[in-house]
Each structure stands twice: as C-alpha cells, then as structure tokens.
Design a protein around this motif. Structure first.
Motif, mmCIF file in Angstrom:
data_model
loop_
_atom_site.group_PDB
_atom_site.id
_atom_site.type_symbol
_atom_site.label_atom_id
_atom_site.label_comp_id
_atom_site.label_asym_id
_atom_site.label_seq_id
_atom_site.Cartn_x
_atom_site.Cartn_y
_atom_site.Cartn_z
ATOM 1 N N GLY A 190 46.160 51.122 35.754
ATOM 2 C CA GLY A 190 47.877 51.775 35.490
ATOM 3 C C GLY A 190 47.833 53.025 34.544
ATOM 4 N N GLY A 191 46.756 53.307 34.089
ATOM 5 C CA GLY A 191 46.408 54.673 33.303
ATOM 6 C C GLY A 191 46.814 54.558 31.745
ATOM 7 N N ALA A 192 46.744 53.329 31.309
ATOM 8 C CA ALA A 192 46.871 52.860 29.926
ATOM 9 C C ALA A 192 46.159 53.649 28.873
ATOM 10 C CB ALA A 192 46.818 51.302 29.572
ATOM 11 N N ILE A 193 44.894 54.218 29.179
ATOM 12 C CA ILE A 193 44.222 55.091 28.345
ATOM 13 C C ILE A 193 43.776 56.300 29.098
ATOM 14 C CG2 ILE A 193 43.248 53.104 27.147
ATOM 15 C CD1 ILE A 193 40.464 53.442 28.490
ATOM 16 N N GLY A 194 44.604 56.819 29.917
ATOM 17 C CA GLY A 194 44.168 57.984 30.866
ATOM 18 C C GLY A 194 43.114 57.651 31.831
ATOM 19 N N GLY A 237 42.836 57.193 25.056
ATOM 20 C CA GLY A 237 42.460 55.949 24.412
ATOM 21 C C GLY A 237 41.009 55.193 24.659
ATOM 22 N N VAL A 238 40.635 54.382 23.878
ATOM 23 C CA VAL A 238 39.355 53.498 24.021
ATOM 24 C C VAL A 238 39.697 51.897 24.202
ATOM 25 C CG1 VAL A 238 37.163 53.196 22.969
ATOM 26 C CG2 VAL A 238 38.033 55.402 22.818
ATOM 27 N N VAL A 239 39.037 51.418 25.082
ATOM 28 C CA VAL A 239 39.103 49.897 25.140
ATOM 29 C C VAL A 239 37.680 49.453 24.674
ATOM 30 C CG1 VAL A 239 39.106 47.874 26.489
ATOM 31 C CG2 VAL A 239 40.657 49.651 27.048
ATOM 32 N N ARG A 240 37.764 48.515 23.722
ATOM 33 C CA ARG A 240 36.531 47.747 23.260
ATOM 34 C C ARG A 240 36.546 46.467 23.666
ATOM 35 N NH1 ARG A 240 36.925 50.402 17.095
ATOM 36 N NH2 ARG A 240 36.266 52.457 17.550
ATOM 37 N N VAL A 241 35.533 46.002 24.309
ATOM 38 C CA VAL A 241 35.411 44.505 24.677
ATOM 39 C C VAL A 241 34.397 44.008 24.087
ATOM 40 C CG1 VAL A 241 35.558 42.999 26.900
ATOM 41 C CG2 VAL A 241 36.137 45.320 27.017
ATOM 42 N N PRO A 242 34.614 42.938 23.124
ATOM 43 C CA PRO A 242 33.737 42.110 22.459
ATOM 44 C C PRO A 242 33.402 41.040 23.344
ATOM 45 C CG PRO A 242 36.073 41.873 21.456
ATOM 46 C CD PRO A 242 35.907 42.888 22.539
ATOM 47 N N ASN A 243 32.142 40.627 22.964
ATOM 48 C CA ASN A 243 31.811 39.389 24.011
ATOM 49 C C ASN A 243 31.752 39.348 25.268
ATOM 50 O OD1 ASN A 243 31.132 38.056 21.488
ATOM 51 N ND2 ASN A 243 33.047 37.620 21.064
#
Length: 333
Positions: free
Chosen positions: A141-145, A246-252
């Motif tokens: 959906g383009g949430a972080i470009g 923006g950046v998405v970080r996925v822990p675990n």
C-alpha cells in the motif's frame, strides 16, 4: 481423504517437539503415526506425545493406507530421497527447509511431486503468520514508499561447534547457510519482491562447513540487500525493510512472540524519529502452516507459498555458497 489430514512423521528429530502441540491442536490435523529407524525409539516418542501408531522403519509408515501426508524433519541430505519415496506412495509432503541441498535437486523434486499429483511444501512457518500477510499489505500500500533495501540476520551461538552435531557435518548438508541462511535468503526475496542478479559473500569455516557468513546482494535495478547468518553470534532473528519514506523493523521475524509486532520508524527533522508498533497478537504460525497445507490438499491446488519458491531460494543459496568458497562475486541462476 478424511475431514482432517492424517499425518505421519518420518523421524524422531528434536525439531519435532515444537510441532507436537500444533499437530494436536490444528483444526485440520490428525497426527496418526511416527517412524524411526528403530522401533523402541518410535514407540517411546509416540507414547510421550500421544501418537497412536509407531513404526520401526520409514518404509512401513509410507505403506500405511491411513496416512494422507507426511512431515519430513530428516537431515538436509535425506530430504530428496524420502520426499520422492513418500510421493511414490501417494503421500503429500511437508518437508523441513531447505527443501534440498541444491537448487537443481529442488527443481527436479518439485516436478516429480507434481507428476505424482501430491502436494509439496517446505516447512518455513513465518510466511503463514498473519503478521506476514499484514506487513505485505502494508508495504504494497506504499506505507513506507518504495522498498529500496532489506537487511536480515539469523544467528545463534552453537557452543563449541561440536562436529557431532548434524549442523556441523558437511556430508549431511550442514552449515549455517543452509540451516539459518535459508531464512534470511527467503525473507530478502519475499520483501524485495525480486530476484538478485549477483551476490558476494564471505564465510568462516569449521569442519568444512560455514559457521558464519555475511554478504551483499545486487538486483537488476541497482537495489541491494545484506545478510548475516551462522552459529558464532548471539541469537539475532530480525529483518529491516528500508523504504523511501520510512523503515520497517521486524523483531523475532522467524519465531514471533505472542504479540508479533513490527515497528514503523519515520524520520522527523534531521536526527529525530517516530516509532509506531503494530501487533498481530494471539497467533500460532505453526498451526497456520498446517491449516494452509491442508487447504491445498483438500482443494487440490498448489500450496501457498508455491514450492517453486524453494527452487528460487535454492539458486541464491547455491550462488552464496560458491561466492564464499571462491572469494568473488557470483551471478545467480
């Protein structure tokens, strides 16, 4: 075919333990039998895990007409042989990852199972977690470009690097790349939505298996990705997805906790940032994996993800292994 998938398991590997509860609780699953190369081991495991039938050989289980599908947690070098034998007996197959040691084997195996009209899927659990689907929709959906880069890590300390451990045995398809690097490889492909054209990797070796590897991928459009995997650093199980906004970080990433969050990080000014956490609580990715596989069987269609994904991941793994051994950049494919 019964209303539930009647499962058999080939082997009493320790990796089975984490799947016992999902096998017993998944709405589509009926765990019926387990096999070992010795009957006492099979009986002992069956008794401890409420499995009705124990067999003293893998062949006996495959001959059981009351088994619809098998889970294969055997060492990497045995996946191809026993998946083919299961397909010969008309059993659908959920095989541990990586599907095979090399991409060409995986490609042939996928074709073989299709020729036998049995469903085949590798045992990556994270693609089945609702968090993964939520994040895919979020990114699409383009949430972080536009996604420009992915960084992934899966490491853990294998204390002493004991050569008796199957992970440390080259003849069994051991090494960190196949053991945990397959996760980072699949995830980079998944979130980049593209295949790399070249890779470069460096590795450390013990007992002729890679125990630590890192590297850089290059894509046709100039984007890059980096990874780190192996047995010589503390547990790290994360993915970072870098977009233009923006950046998405996925822990675990691989073994999510009950909250299964991902973080959205946005720059504010030059050196400030906002962090939003988005959770997907109360989900068991192993149950979802079993139910997704069952749906493919019942609906007589390919599972999702498609087994061809294992071939594509295998091609990257082959290139990374070659690059690390030869100390040069290698083309993928």
């Amino acid at each position: 075919m019964s209303q539930k998938i009647r499962w058999g398991i080939l082997g009493v590997a320790a990796i089975n333990d984490r799947l016992m509860e999902p096998f017993h609780t998944a709405k589509t699953s009926d765990i019926r039998a387990i096999a070992s190369r010795t009957l006492p081991k099979a009986k002992d495991y069956a008794a401890k895990n409420n499995i009705p039938v124990a067999y003293g050989s893998y062949e006996e289980l495959l001959q059981d007409p009351n088994i619809d599908a098998v889970y294969i947690p055997l060492p990497n070098h045995m996946h191809d042989e026993w998946t083919r034998k299961a397909a010969d007996h008309g059993k659908h197959v959920l095989v541990e990852k990586p599907m095979t040691v090399h991409a060409k084997e995986a490609e042939a195996l996928v074709a073989y199972c299709r020729s036998k009209n049995v469903r085949l899927m590798d045992g990556f659990m994270w693609p089945h977690h609702p968090r993964t689907h939520k994040l895919r929709k979020f990114l699409d959906g383009g949430a972080i470009g536009d996604v420009k880069k992915v960084v992934a890590a899966f490491t853990f300390n294998l204390e002493g690097l004991p050569t008796g451990n199957i992970r440390m045995q080259p003849q069994a398809g051991g090494g960190g790349l196949l053991d945990v690097g397959c996760y980072t490889t699949y995830a980079i492909r998944w979130w980049m939505k593209a295949e790399p054209v070249k890779v470069f990797a460096r590795a450390a070796y013990v007992n002729d298996v890679d125990v630590g590897m890192s590297g850089v991928w290059t894509f046709a459009d100039g984007r890059t990705a980096t990874f780190d995997c192996g047995f010589t650093h503390p547990l790290r199980t994360w993915v970072e997805i870098v977009g233009t906004e923006g950046v998405v970080r996925v822990p675990n990433m691989w073994i999510p906790d009950d909250q299964a969050v991902f973080q959205v990080v946005r720059q504010k000014g030059l050196f400030d940032q906002s962090i939003e956490e988005i959770a997907t609580p109360g989900e068991n990715q192993m149950v979802h994996m079993l139910d997704d596989f069952a749906a493919a069987v019942f609906e007589k269609r390919e599972p999702y993800p498609n087994p061809d994904e294992a071939v594509k991941t295998g091609k990257v793994l082959d290139a990374l292994a070659k690059s690390a051994r030869e100390g040069r950049e290698v083309e993928v494919g």
